[in-house]
Each structure stands twice: as structure tokens, then as C-alpha cells.
Motif scaffolding. Sequence first.
Motif, mmCIF file in Angstrom:
data_model
loop_
_atom_site.group_PDB
_atom_site.id
_atom_site.type_symbol
_atom_site.label_atom_id
_atom_site.label_comp_id
_atom_site.label_asym_id
_atom_site.label_seq_id
_atom_site.Cartn_x
_atom_site.Cartn_y
_atom_site.Cartn_z
ATOM 1 N N TYR A 452 0.830 -1.210 0.000
ATOM 2 C CA TYR A 452 0.000 0.000 0.000
ATOM 3 C C TYR A 452 0.865 1.262 0.000
ATOM 4 N N SER A 455 2.384 1.742 -3.409
ATOM 5 C CA SER A 455 1.378 2.195 -4.372
ATOM 6 C C SER A 455 1.039 3.668 -4.137
ATOM 7 N N ALA A 456 0.958 4.065 -2.867
ATOM 8 C CA ALA A 456 0.680 5.467 -2.547
ATOM 9 C C ALA A 456 1.792 6.371 -3.050
ATOM 10 N N TYR A 468 -4.499 4.887 -0.787
ATOM 11 C CA TYR A 468 -3.490 3.886 -0.429
ATOM 12 C C TYR A 468 -2.875 4.178 0.945
ATOM 13 N N ASP A 475 -6.955 -2.031 6.241
ATOM 14 C CA ASP A 475 -7.717 -2.395 5.047
ATOM 15 C C ASP A 475 -8.895 -3.312 5.364
#
Length: 536
Positions: A452, A455-456, A468, A475
Motif C-alpha cells: 500500500y 502504491s501510494a 493507499y 484495510d
Amino acid sequence: MVVVILALIFVFMSAGEPVSSASGAPDELVVNVYSHTGEPEAGFDPLLGWGCGHVNFEPLVQSTLFKSADDGSIINDLATGYSVSSDGRTWTVNIRDDVKFTDGEKLTASDVAFTFNTAVGSNSELDMSNLESSVAINDTTVEFKLKEPQSSFIWRLRYIGIVPERAYEKETYGRNPVGSGPYKLVQWDRGQQAIFEYNEDYYGREPYFKKITMLFLDKDTAFAAAKSGEVDIAEIEISNVNQTISGYSLVPLPSSRAFGVSFPMQNNTGNRSLQGDPIGNNVTADIAVRKALNTGIDRKAILEGVLYGKGDVEYTGVDQREFGNPEARVPDSDLEEAIKILEAAGWVDIDGDGIREKDGTEAEFDLYYSSSDQVRQALSVAVSEQARKMGIKINLVGTNWDEIYANQYSSAVLYAYSSIDTFNLYQQYHSKEADDTYRNPGLYSNPAVDGYLESALRSPDQKQATKYWQLAAYDGSTGYGPAGDATWLWLVTMDYLYAVDETLDVGTPQQNAGSDILGNIYEWTRIDESGSTSGE
């Protein structure tokens, strides 16, 4: 002691140009607001820390590409807009063509490129290592090439003040800065005060206050100066929160400065860091202990007892930010539930001494804090006292930062983080090896969270990046927050406190930027007894 303080005030007020007080010219301002960062040793040079780094604030003398709106969102300053390539590695920023430096020369994209290229190799506290190059495409367009995608790069563009390429010398610029901000430095009495006057060529909104005298007083002396009516505004210590000053109001400004306890996440297997520091703690490595503390601690009581209510409770370290995730929080102050968590995991008080045990290991660990910080000490004491009710013994160790860093991988630490920049989240929770920095002191490692965070950071779209960042906290099944792995015991955020002359109207301070009270200086005015703006 009173005589000493008054003597210090006299020295500061007598040095150099006479200082205006709250009863002086209405458009002159006397402030002591940066006592938490202190006087800039290298002067007013953004490439050496002024306005950016450990604490970010309005640099006054320089313009930045972007600035913060009252609601905390990022808006244009020098910039007129920007775009990010689909791979996230190229940022293109367009700038105004009507801006001049205080020496009369025009500011162009070349100055912007120079500023950022120079920042890469400077001593700035902002990490610019991911910037490959900055290039001026034309006078109003600059292109930034990154080594890796970095959505948080927007914060680098937000906080670095722009300096002139042709007039920048590292050795001298800080003493005589040339900028394009709302003010220009006209006098600096080192160790005492700096005086700023309005820059008549400033392109933005004209501030009401045309002169600002910034004093470099410690908070105790600043408080005495306010009591004597010698300053318009002064940052004060939490210990003075219940004292009143005639003619002044106490203004608490919310901030993103969160206090929390880091937990070593690994068991003690005898491993050591490259520096030889011990790694692992068999008590805090048990998620039940971390969950129980997050559930049983009464954050509200700590907020009221230690900070007199001047702040807010904190669960994830970034609750106050737009990238915080409310789903990552857990209900707290539930001692009964905390005890259930511990006992279900096998932590029971076998010998009746008030401390729980599991497989021969007592629920006991050390908590380090900076002995020079009374707030951290008080927070540590409060945590220790509440944990004892759960059957967990926390031994307090007040010491210096060298000792703290040497024990951060094997013991809990009371830290304070100001996570305005999202890159702090990446550094704080992405898996890493033991080194000599305080980022991710618990050596937390979770592949899902790493994914995450990556991806962020790679996302070219800020809204998608925010999603993200939030998922990294929780999550629905895992995350760094207390609803997930409970990697920290976050406690409170602390307001910055200011004694403000009642003739001042400071507008709407920027959200969660309590350390930057001058960030909205353009909105400030002075009002008379009738409530009208003076001089209008």
C-alpha cells in the motif's frame, strides 16, 4: 529571577532599532513565535533549513511554489498549476511571469530549477535525494525529474523557498537574503531579533502589517515579555496555560504533532544492529500486549491531565490529516476489554504480584523518553500508571537522544512526529533494516502494508495516493493502525499555544499547522476597541 527576566527583556528591546510594542504603530507587529525551532543558525536561507525541514513554516522572505489554504489543502503561490506524468517520475510546474525579487530582477523558471538542484546537495533537512534534476523549459515552466515516483514530492514543492540563481552564495545569503516573498529582511541582530518590512513589489495579497519584529526569546522570557506588554504575540509553554495576562487572549492552534509510544515488533533473538544495538523485545512483540494497551489506555484522561485539554486524542499518528483512516482506530479506555485480550493470549498474574506472566516472561518492558522534555516525561508517567492497572509494568528511562536511539529497537520510546508530509508515513511503516535513524524504530514489517505504501508513493494522482495511505493504516484485516497490527500506542496531539494581544485579529489559522501561526499573515489586522480595523 524576575529581575533577570526583566533585564533580558530590556536587552532585547534595546538592541538595534527600537522595537514597537502592542501600543506602537498599528501596522507594526512584535512576535516571538519560532521559539520551538530557535534562531536560524545559518540565517534565512531555505536551502539550509529556513522555513522547511523538521518544522515547516512561512519563510516570509521567499516565495514557495505552493502554499497552504486555511483548510490545509495545497494551493498555488508562485505556481499557476502542475501536472504529473503517467509514470509519476516527471512533474511539470508552470509559474507566474509577474514576480520580481527584492533586488528588482525578475524571477524565472531558471531560479526555481537552480533552487531545487542546489537543495539536493545542501544541508536542508528536507530529503531531496529522489530528485534527479530540475530543468527550466522556458521562463515560466520548470520540469522536475525524479529517480522514482513520489506522490509526496508535492510537499517538497510546497515548502522550499525560491532563491535567485545569480545572487545566491551559500556563505552569505542567509545574512542578506534576496527573495520574492511578502517581506524583506532589513535587520538581523544575531541572538536577539530580526526585523522584516513589507516588500512593495510583492505580487500577492498585501498584508496589513508592514513591519514584523521577530524576537528570539525562550518561552519563559517570551511569557514575561507578554506580561509586560512588550510583544503582540508569544508562543508559550503548556505549563503557563492556566495563567492569564491582562490584555491578551490564549489562542491554542491545533497541530499535526502527535505523541506516541513505539513498540519493538521483533522478538529478542540476540540480533544486533550494524551499530551493535540490541534488537527485539519478547513482550512488545506480542500483538496482544500492543492491542491491550491501545484498548485500555484512557487517552482523554491523558489529554486532560498532561495537556490541560489543549490538543486532541490520537490513535494512528495522522488522525488529523486527510490521509488518516478512521477505520484504523479502536475504542479505548476499556480496561475490562484490555484485560480480556491479555488473558486470552495467556498473559495471567500467576504469583499475585500485579504483573502478568506468559511462559515465564513477565509483562514488563522499558520506556525511554527525552529527559529534557517535561511533556514527554509526563506522558510517559501517565502511560506507565495506566498500564499497571492492566498488569503491565513499564519502567521509565529518562535520558539523552543518543541513549534513546541506541535502545529504540529493543525498548519502547516516547516519540513525537509531525506527519504533514506523507513521505513520513512511508519511512515510518515500510519495512527496513536496523540503522541509526529513528524512522520505523519498531522495525515493523508487513508485506501488505509495504504494498500500500509503495502504491501510494508511486501514484501520480493525489486522491488515489490518499486512498493507499489510508489502506496502509487498515484495510479491514491488517494495517499499521491499532485495529490492525497496533504498531504504536499513539496518545495525543498537542496544540501550540500563543498569548495574543487582544487588538489582533489573526483570521483563520491554517488547519493543523499550529507551529506556523504566521502562515496566514495576509489575513491579520489590528482592531480598535470598537472592533473596527485600525487605520481604515
